[in-house]
Design a protein around this motif. Structure first.
Motif, PDB file in Angstrom:
ATOM      1  N   GLY A 168       0.799  -1.212   0.000  1.00  0.00           N
ATOM      2  CA  GLY A 168       0.000   0.000   0.000  1.00  0.00           C
ATOM      3  C   GLY A 168       0.831   1.262   0.000  1.00  0.00           C
ATOM      4  O   GLY A 168       0.309   2.347  -0.198  1.00  0.00           O
ATOM      5  N   SER A 169       2.152   1.135   0.194  1.00  0.00           N
ATOM      6  CA  SER A 169       3.016   2.317   0.245  1.00  0.00           C
ATOM      7  C   SER A 169       3.239   2.921  -1.138  1.00  0.00           C
ATOM      8  O   SER A 169       3.663   4.063  -1.249  1.00  0.00           O
ATOM      9  CB  SER A 169       4.364   1.969   0.885  1.00  0.00           C
ATOM     10  N   MET A 170       2.949   2.151  -2.180  1.00  0.00           N
ATOM     11  CA  MET A 170       3.147   2.632  -3.545  1.00  0.00           C
ATOM     12  C   MET A 170       1.853   2.530  -4.347  1.00  0.00           C
ATOM     13  O   MET A 170       1.877   2.284  -5.551  1.00  0.00           O
ATOM     14  CB  MET A 170       4.266   1.849  -4.217  1.00  0.00           C
ATOM     15  N   GLY A 171       0.740   2.675  -3.673  1.00  0.00           N
ATOM     16  CA  GLY A 171      -0.556   2.522  -4.327  1.00  0.00           C
ATOM     17  C   GLY A 171      -1.198   1.206  -3.931  1.00  0.00           C
ATOM     18  O   GLY A 171      -0.767   0.547  -2.987  1.00  0.00           O
ATOM     19  N   THR A 172      -2.216   0.841  -4.656  1.00  0.00           N
ATOM     20  CA  THR A 172      -2.944  -0.392  -4.365  1.00  0.00           C
ATOM     21  C   THR A 172      -2.041  -1.594  -4.619  1.00  0.00           C
ATOM     22  O   THR A 172      -1.465  -1.709  -5.698  1.00  0.00           O
ATOM     23  CB  THR A 172      -4.199  -0.501  -5.253  1.00  0.00           C
ATOM     24  N   PRO A 173      -1.896  -2.479  -3.622  1.00  0.00           N
ATOM     25  CA  PRO A 173      -1.058  -3.670  -3.820  1.00  0.00           C
ATOM     26  C   PRO A 173      -1.591  -4.548  -4.953  1.00  0.00           C
ATOM     27  O   PRO A 173      -2.787  -4.573  -5.228  1.00  0.00           O
ATOM     28  CB  PRO A 173      -1.151  -4.405  -2.489  1.00  0.00           C
ATOM     29  N   ILE A 174      -0.694  -5.251  -5.592  1.00  0.00           N
ATOM     30  CA  ILE A 174      -1.037  -6.188  -6.653  1.00  0.00           C
ATOM     31  C   ILE A 174      -0.959  -7.591  -6.061  1.00  0.00           C
ATOM     32  O   ILE A 174       0.001  -7.922  -5.366  1.00  0.00           O
ATOM     33  CB  ILE A 174      -0.065  -6.050  -7.840  1.00  0.00           C
ATOM     34  N   SER A 199       4.054  -2.873 -10.027  1.00  0.00           N
ATOM     35  CA  SER A 199       4.190  -3.780 -11.176  1.00  0.00           C
ATOM     36  C   SER A 199       5.640  -4.164 -11.497  1.00  0.00           C
ATOM     37  O   SER A 199       5.875  -5.291 -11.942  1.00  0.00           O
ATOM     38  CB  SER A 199       3.493  -3.213 -12.411  1.00  0.00           C
ATOM     39  N   PRO A 200       6.658  -3.296 -11.280  1.00  0.00           N
ATOM     40  CA  PRO A 200       8.030  -3.775 -11.506  1.00  0.00           C
ATOM     41  C   PRO A 200       8.398  -4.967 -10.606  1.00  0.00           C
ATOM     42  O   PRO A 200       9.148  -5.848 -11.024  1.00  0.00           O
ATOM     43  CB  PRO A 200       8.895  -2.552 -11.205  1.00  0.00           C
ATOM     44  N   CYS A 201       7.827  -5.005  -9.407  1.00  0.00           N
ATOM     45  CA  CYS A 201       8.095  -6.151  -8.526  1.00  0.00           C
ATOM     46  C   CYS A 201       7.451  -7.424  -9.068  1.00  0.00           C
ATOM     47  O   CYS A 201       8.010  -8.508  -8.922  1.00  0.00           O
ATOM     48  CB  CYS A 201       7.625  -5.852  -7.108  1.00  0.00           C
ATOM     49  N   GLU A 247       7.153  -8.092 -12.209  1.00  0.00           N
ATOM     50  CA  GLU A 247       8.068  -8.499 -13.286  1.00  0.00           C
ATOM     51  C   GLU A 247       9.300  -9.205 -12.714  1.00  0.00           C
ATOM     52  O   GLU A 247       9.740 -10.228 -13.256  1.00  0.00           O
ATOM     53  CB  GLU A 247       8.482  -7.292 -14.107  1.00  0.00           C
ATOM     54  N   ASP A 248       9.861  -8.674 -11.632  1.00  0.00           N
ATOM     55  CA  ASP A 248      11.014  -9.318 -10.993  1.00  0.00           C
ATOM     56  C   ASP A 248      10.641 -10.709 -10.483  1.00  0.00           C
ATOM     57  O   ASP A 248      11.403 -11.669 -10.631  1.00  0.00           O
ATOM     58  CB  ASP A 248      11.541  -8.473  -9.833  1.00  0.00           C
ATOM     59  N   PHE A 249       9.471 -10.817  -9.883  1.00  0.00           N
ATOM     60  CA  PHE A 249       8.992 -12.106  -9.388  1.00  0.00           C
ATOM     61  C   PHE A 249       8.848 -13.106 -10.534  1.00  0.00           C
ATOM     62  O   PHE A 249       9.301 -14.244 -10.437  1.00  0.00           O
ATOM     63  CB  PHE A 249       7.648 -11.929  -8.670  1.00  0.00           C
ATOM     64  N   ASP A 250       8.199 -12.661 -11.618  1.00  0.00           N
ATOM     65  CA  ASP A 250       7.963 -13.553 -12.751  1.00  0.00           C
ATOM     66  C   ASP A 250       9.265 -14.038 -13.394  1.00  0.00           C
ATOM     67  O   ASP A 250       9.311 -15.124 -13.955  1.00  0.00           O
ATOM     68  CB  ASP A 250       7.094 -12.864 -13.799  1.00  0.00           C
ATOM     69  N   ALA A 251      10.323 -13.262 -13.271  1.00  0.00           N
ATOM     70  CA  ALA A 251      11.614 -13.659 -13.836  1.00  0.00           C
ATOM     71  C   ALA A 251      12.273 -14.788 -13.035  1.00  0.00           C
ATOM     72  O   ALA A 251      13.042 -15.573 -13.583  1.00  0.00           O
ATOM     73  CB  ALA A 251      12.553 -12.453 -13.901  1.00  0.00           C
ATOM     74  N   ASN A 252      11.970 -14.865 -11.728  1.00  0.00           N
ATOM     75  CA  ASN A 252      12.581 -15.885 -10.878  1.00  0.00           C
ATOM     76  C   ASN A 252      11.674 -16.170  -9.672  1.00  0.00           C
ATOM     77  O   ASN A 252      12.022 -15.845  -8.541  1.00  0.00           O
ATOM     78  CB  ASN A 252      13.964 -15.424 -10.414  1.00  0.00           C
ATOM     79  N   PRO A 253      10.519 -16.786  -9.882  1.00  0.00           N
ATOM     80  CA  PRO A 253       9.584 -16.991  -8.776  1.00  0.00           C
ATOM     81  C   PRO A 253      10.133 -17.855  -7.645  1.00  0.00           C
ATOM     82  O   PRO A 253       9.828 -17.601  -6.476  1.00  0.00           O
ATOM     83  CB  PRO A 253       8.366 -17.644  -9.428  1.00  0.00           C
ATOM     84  N   ALA A 254      10.948 -18.835  -7.946  1.00  0.00           N
ATOM     85  CA  ALA A 254      11.471 -19.725  -6.900  1.00  0.00           C
ATOM     86  C   ALA A 254      12.261 -18.947  -5.851  1.00  0.00           C
ATOM     87  O   ALA A 254      12.189 -19.249  -4.652  1.00  0.00           O
ATOM     88  CB  ALA A 254      12.331 -20.815  -7.513  1.00  0.00           C
ATOM     89  N   LYS A 255      12.996 -17.946  -6.295  1.00  0.00           N
ATOM     90  CA  LYS A 255      13.788 -17.119  -5.375  1.00  0.00           C
ATOM     91  C   LYS A 255      12.897 -16.463  -4.328  1.00  0.00           C
ATOM     92  O   LYS A 255      13.240 -16.432  -3.139  1.00  0.00           O
ATOM     93  CB  LYS A 255      14.532 -16.050  -6.181  1.00  0.00           C
ATOM     94  N   PHE A 256      11.742 -15.971  -4.747  1.00  0.00           N
ATOM     95  CA  PHE A 256      10.862 -15.252  -3.839  1.00  0.00           C
ATOM     96  C   PHE A 256       9.917 -16.167  -3.081  1.00  0.00           C
ATOM     97  O   PHE A 256       9.602 -15.910  -1.917  1.00  0.00           O
ATOM     98  CB  PHE A 256      10.097 -14.175  -4.612  1.00  0.00           C
ATOM     99  N   MET A 257       9.510 -17.262  -3.698  1.00  0.00           N
ATOM    100  CA  MET A 257       8.634 -18.215  -3.024  1.00  0.00           C
ATOM    101  C   MET A 257       9.343 -18.857  -1.820  1.00  0.00           C
ATOM    102  O   MET A 257       8.709 -19.257  -0.863  1.00  0.00           O
ATOM    103  CB  MET A 257       8.149 -19.287  -3.992  1.00  0.00           C
ATOM    104  N   ALA A 258      10.660 -18.900  -1.884  1.00  0.00           N
ATOM    105  CA  ALA A 258      11.441 -19.454  -0.762  1.00  0.00           C
ATOM    106  C   ALA A 258      11.297 -18.610   0.496  1.00  0.00           C
ATOM    107  O   ALA A 258      11.571 -19.092   1.597  1.00  0.00           O
ATOM    108  CB  ALA A 258      12.913 -19.566  -1.160  1.00  0.00           C
ATOM    109  N   LYS A 259      10.854 -17.384   0.368  1.00  0.00           N
ATOM    110  CA  LYS A 259      10.664 -16.488   1.521  1.00  0.00           C
ATOM    111  C   LYS A 259       9.401 -16.826   2.314  1.00  0.00           C
ATOM    112  O   LYS A 259       9.253 -16.379   3.434  1.00  0.00           O
ATOM    113  CB  LYS A 259      10.560 -15.026   1.056  1.00  0.00           C
ATOM    114  N   LEU A 260       8.519 -17.612   1.712  1.00  0.00           N
ATOM    115  CA  LEU A 260       7.244 -17.923   2.355  1.00  0.00           C
ATOM    116  C   LEU A 260       7.370 -19.161   3.246  1.00  0.00           C
ATOM    117  O   LEU A 260       8.138 -20.072   2.942  1.00  0.00           O
ATOM    118  CB  LEU A 260       6.162 -18.172   1.296  1.00  0.00           C
ATOM    119  N   PRO A 261       6.584 -19.191   4.328  1.00  0.00           N
ATOM    120  CA  PRO A 261       6.599 -20.400   5.173  1.00  0.00           C
ATOM    121  C   PRO A 261       6.032 -21.589   4.407  1.00  0.00           C
ATOM    122  O   PRO A 261       5.155 -21.437   3.571  1.00  0.00           O
ATOM    123  CB  PRO A 261       5.687 -20.015   6.351  1.00  0.00           C
ATOM    124  N   HIS A 262       6.541 -22.761   4.697  1.00  0.00           N
ATOM    125  CA  HIS A 262       6.100 -23.973   3.985  1.00  0.00           C
ATOM    126  C   HIS A 262       5.136 -24.762   4.783  1.00  0.00           C
ATOM    127  O   HIS A 262       4.919 -24.890   5.810  1.00  0.00           O
ATOM    128  CB  HIS A 262       7.298 -24.851   3.628  1.00  0.00           C
TER     129      HIS A 262
END
Length: 82
Positions: free
Chosen positions: A43-49, A63-65, A67-82
């Motif tokens: 919410g700090s940069m508008g409505t969250p996506i 939206s740039p985030c 794009e970064d996620f889509d380029a390497n989703p595994a890198k960011f999904m690792a941040k989530l609890p399993h």
């Protein structure tokens, strides 16, 4: 009287069923209040996506985030609890 009671109970059960459905379409809800990519407060940069990736909702500050996620989703999904 019996028909009215049946209709009332059916309506109540349907309402409960609909209320239990998540806005993520059955995906696991996103557990954080920050962007998965940048760490910025949502919410700090508008409505969250929000999007669902492999059954997990993920949220972004911009939206740039996405794009970064889509380029390497595994890198960011690792941040989530399993």
């Amino acid at each position: 009287m019996k028909t009215k009671l049946t209709t009332l109970l059916t309506t109540a059960l349907l309402g409960l069923a609909l209320a239990s459905c998540s806005t993520t379409g059955g995906a696991k809800p996103y557990p954080y209040d920050v962007c998965i990519v940048s760490g910025n407060k949502l919410g700090s940069m508008g409505t969250p996506i929000s999007k669902v990736h492999q059954g997990q909702q993920v949220k972004f500050c911009c939206s740039p985030c996405v794009e970064d996620f889509d380029a390497n989703p595994a890198k960011f999904m690792a941040k989530l609890p399993h």
